[in-house]
Design a protein around this motif. Sequence first.
Motif, PDB file in Angstrom:
ATOM      1  N   GLU A  53      66.828  49.451  19.725  1.00 35.59           N
ATOM      2  CA  GLU A  53      66.215  49.412  18.160  1.00 35.59           C
ATOM      3  C   GLU A  53      65.388  50.624  18.555  1.00 35.59           C
ATOM      4  O   GLU A  53      65.114  52.098  17.423  1.00 35.59           O
ATOM      5  CB  GLU A  53      66.581  49.171  17.298  1.00 35.59           C
ATOM      6  N   SER A 112      75.331  55.864  18.138  1.00 35.19           N
ATOM      7  CA  SER A 112      74.060  54.118  18.728  1.00 35.19           C
ATOM      8  C   SER A 112      74.606  53.421  17.780  1.00 35.19           C
ATOM      9  O   SER A 112      74.147  51.726  17.429  1.00 35.19           O
ATOM     10  CB  SER A 112      73.065  55.417  17.896  1.00 35.19           C
ATOM     11  N   GLY A 159      78.427  51.166  30.946  1.00 32.43           N
ATOM     12  CA  GLY A 159      79.171  50.886  30.171  1.00 32.43           C
ATOM     13  C   GLY A 159      80.818  51.172  31.020  1.00 32.43           C
ATOM     14  O   GLY A 159      81.064  50.827  31.875  1.00 32.43           O
ATOM     15  N   TYR A 219      72.692  49.642  26.213  1.00 30.39           N
ATOM     16  CA  TYR A 219      71.969  48.676  26.852  1.00 30.39           C
ATOM     17  C   TYR A 219      72.740  48.408  27.785  1.00 30.39           C
ATOM     18  O   TYR A 219      73.469  47.648  28.745  1.00 30.39           O
ATOM     19  CB  TYR A 219      73.427  47.773  25.640  1.00 30.39           C
ATOM     20  N   TYR A 220      73.285  49.237  28.679  1.00 27.89           N
ATOM     21  CA  TYR A 220      74.087  49.128  30.215  1.00 27.89           C
ATOM     22  C   TYR A 220      72.591  49.019  30.987  1.00 27.89           C
ATOM     23  O   TYR A 220      71.910  49.676  30.862  1.00 27.89           O
ATOM     24  CB  TYR A 220      74.702  49.992  30.847  1.00 27.89           C
ATOM     25  N   ASN A 251      65.902  54.032  20.016  1.00 31.65           N
ATOM     26  CA  ASN A 251      65.933  55.183  19.075  1.00 31.65           C
ATOM     27  C   ASN A 251      66.071  55.724  18.139  1.00 31.65           C
ATOM     28  O   ASN A 251      66.122  56.671  18.035  1.00 31.65           O
ATOM     29  CB  ASN A 251      68.324  54.219  19.099  1.00 31.65           C
ATOM     30  N   ARG A 310      75.389  49.301  18.124  1.00 33.01           N
ATOM     31  CA  ARG A 310      74.609  48.692  17.557  1.00 33.01           C
ATOM     32  C   ARG A 310      76.000  47.421  16.332  1.00 33.01           C
ATOM     33  O   ARG A 310      75.821  45.973  16.352  1.00 33.01           O
ATOM     34  CB  ARG A 310      73.980  48.877  16.699  1.00 33.01           C
ATOM     35  N   GLU A 321      77.474  43.010  16.712  1.00 39.83           N
ATOM     36  CA  GLU A 321      77.464  42.558  16.065  1.00 39.83           C
ATOM     37  C   GLU A 321      79.655  41.539  15.952  1.00 39.83           C
ATOM     38  O   GLU A 321      79.959  40.142  16.458  1.00 39.83           O
ATOM     39  CB  GLU A 321      77.532  42.150  14.709  1.00 39.83           C
ATOM     40  N   ASP A 338      79.282  43.618  29.925  1.00 42.16           N
ATOM     41  CA  ASP A 338      78.733  44.728  29.414  1.00 42.16           C
ATOM     42  C   ASP A 338      78.231  44.983  28.135  1.00 42.16           C
ATOM     43  O   ASP A 338      79.163  45.642  27.607  1.00 42.16           O
ATOM     44  CB  ASP A 338      78.527  46.009  30.295  1.00 42.16           C
ATOM     45  N   ARG A 339      77.030  44.827  27.792  1.00 43.66           N
ATOM     46  CA  ARG A 339      77.311  44.668  26.198  1.00 43.66           C
ATOM     47  C   ARG A 339      77.035  46.289  25.895  1.00 43.66           C
ATOM     48  O   ARG A 339      77.869  46.764  24.725  1.00 43.66           O
ATOM     49  CB  ARG A 339      75.281  45.068  26.001  1.00 43.66           C
ATOM     50  N   GLN A 340      76.916  47.102  26.700  1.00 41.12           N
ATOM     51  CA  GLN A 340      77.601  48.800  26.136  1.00 41.12           C
ATOM     52  C   GLN A 340      78.768  49.202  26.072  1.00 41.12           C
ATOM     53  O   GLN A 340      79.623  50.389  25.311  1.00 41.12           O
ATOM     54  CB  GLN A 340      77.291  49.512  27.407  1.00 41.12           C
ATOM     55  N   LYS A 354      81.045  39.151  18.417  1.00 42.96           N
ATOM     56  CA  LYS A 354      80.372  38.057  18.468  1.00 42.96           C
ATOM     57  C   LYS A 354      82.119  37.493  17.458  1.00 42.96           C
ATOM     58  O   LYS A 354      82.308  36.154  17.366  1.00 42.96           O
ATOM     59  CB  LYS A 354      79.468  37.960  18.183  1.00 42.96           C
TER      60      LYS A 354
END
Lengths: 486, 144
Positions: free
Chosen positions: B72, A252, A76, B125-126, B75, A256, A260, A271-273, A263
């Motif tokens: 998930e 963490s 990230g 997620y990277y 983790n 997560r 959400e 990058d999702r991170q 969106k």
Amino acid sequence: MAALWKGIISKIDDYRWEIPEDYKPGMRVPGLIYASEAMLKHIWREQVFEQVANVAFLPGIVGHSLAMPDIHWGYGFPIGGVAATRVRNGVVSPGGVGFDINCGVRLLRTNLTEEEVRPRIKQLIGKLFVNIPSGLGYEGKIRLNEKELDEVLIRGSQWAVEKGYGSAEDIIVTEGFGCIEGANPDKVSSKAKRRGIPQLGTLGSGNHFLEIEVVSEIYDHEAAAAMGISGVGQVLVLIHTGSRGFGHEVCSDYVRLMGEAVKRYGINLPDRQLACAPVNSPEGQDYLQAMACAANYAWANRQCITHWTRECFAEVLGKSQWEMGLEQVYDVCHNIAKIEEHTANGRKQTLCVHRKGATRAFPSGHSDVPDIYRNIGQPVLIPGDMGRGSYIAVGTERAMEETFGSTCHGAGRMQSRGAARRGLDGNRIVRELMSQGITVRAGNVASLAEEASPAYKDVNEVVDITDKAGICRKVAKATPIGVIKG
Amino acid sequence: MALGDRVVGKDFEIVDHTADVGIMAYGETIALAFANAARALFSLIVELDSVSEVLYRDIEVTAPDEESLLVEWLNELIYRFDTEHIIFKRFEVTLDKRRLKARSYGEKIDSSRHQLKTGVKAATYYMLRIEQDNGCRVRVIFDI
């Protein structure tokens, strides 16, 4: 996995390099990297520049997506990254703080000299190793119930001092007085709490350490004197740890949750991170309240370890803490998001400054710098690797203007852990450090190789760049004589 | 960037990343690849050969998509390691849409027998990737 980066960067001066805003669509600001030409060649092989460019996508980012000279490839955000976003209409990103929330460094000084401590160093390191829990899978000595944990999370260092760990003077010389206000334990998952309860007062593993050091050079005598650092040969103690499993779980949980939120708020990220939410959204506020809990946990953690360090010194050297002048110089966090006032684009703004592997470096005169340092600037603590030593610096006006009052946080990795392990074995490193006069105790000798000097950039070079670029000013250097690691 | 073909005979591989460490895991099915990713995770933490199967835990994880489910799942295992001090070495994974169920076998840490290696903070997620054609390949970067 490393691939040569194919973008273009432009040279601003010998220590500043820009990734233009039009490098890829979606960037809101340009990137700015502090590095020497020699250092750039190395990081070119990694995806660091791409990560700097990706951070520039964050809504509400102002100025530049910044990278300090200890920058290296993260997930990230790059490690060594700084990004400031507007509180009014920008975002906060848990990935921009990292998993080890308020990982940081605390420096203690003594009035002892190397000659006094060296003959007892093995005993001292042995004592510290036994009394400060470290390593994988080990729990701490402090027994907390859930209610007490909540107190730690709300009050940070203050909780520890009231329980007898250290003194009120320690708090005065801790960034933000060892507490971020607004911490709300209700915003922390029960899983994070379960991880946090047994781990308070532990050093952890990986790159965390406690080091006994000796001042080897002083560059700014006035600033050094203000910090109680009077001459070469003086013994110091450096503690590097963070919020342990508690912080990892908070991060963490919120990565997560923010996945959400991205969106829901229609945020476009490469990058999702980098998952984030508006600072002023319920998700953003919840994260900041949970992050404050983890930050406060980390300060309480370093406060407990400080107390045991004093006990060990007193026992081995047969003097009281006061006789030895075992006092705190300063404590900084280098993984954090802070709400701060800065001048950006010509006007005062309230910003959320993400420092991911970067240290706050406020200048002299700033109201957040403790009174005793008001004339010299905020102390900045920059640990290097085990062999090369660490630096003490102070914040500058230029850092305030360019980097939202931030500078580097360490040497920065250069080699992957795997490559470091392949090249060296732990026992050999212990012997080599011994021959350099450094006593090492490690819970896991094999993993020492991951933290050996060749795995890191040269901290001397990194700090020289920040000093020459003017984003902090060197005060003193110290080299280790004893190290404990998890 | 495709993850390429599975290296013959390997369930997983460790890939270098400067600050952290990555893994590639393979399986005939996504469930097997997820099980091998978990093995890869614990191979970072401990020398797996020294670990026996003396207990098991039934673990269930849900997530909105497959990528999140992988993160998930890993983790959750890090959480179990951190709080229960269990090292897992074998996993029977079943996947039903976005719900993963796994019976995970291993034992409690015993530092006199287990050679512990590296602490793992979290799965990220990277560069996360799941490829499913002609078997399944996954890539995860951990913060360590």
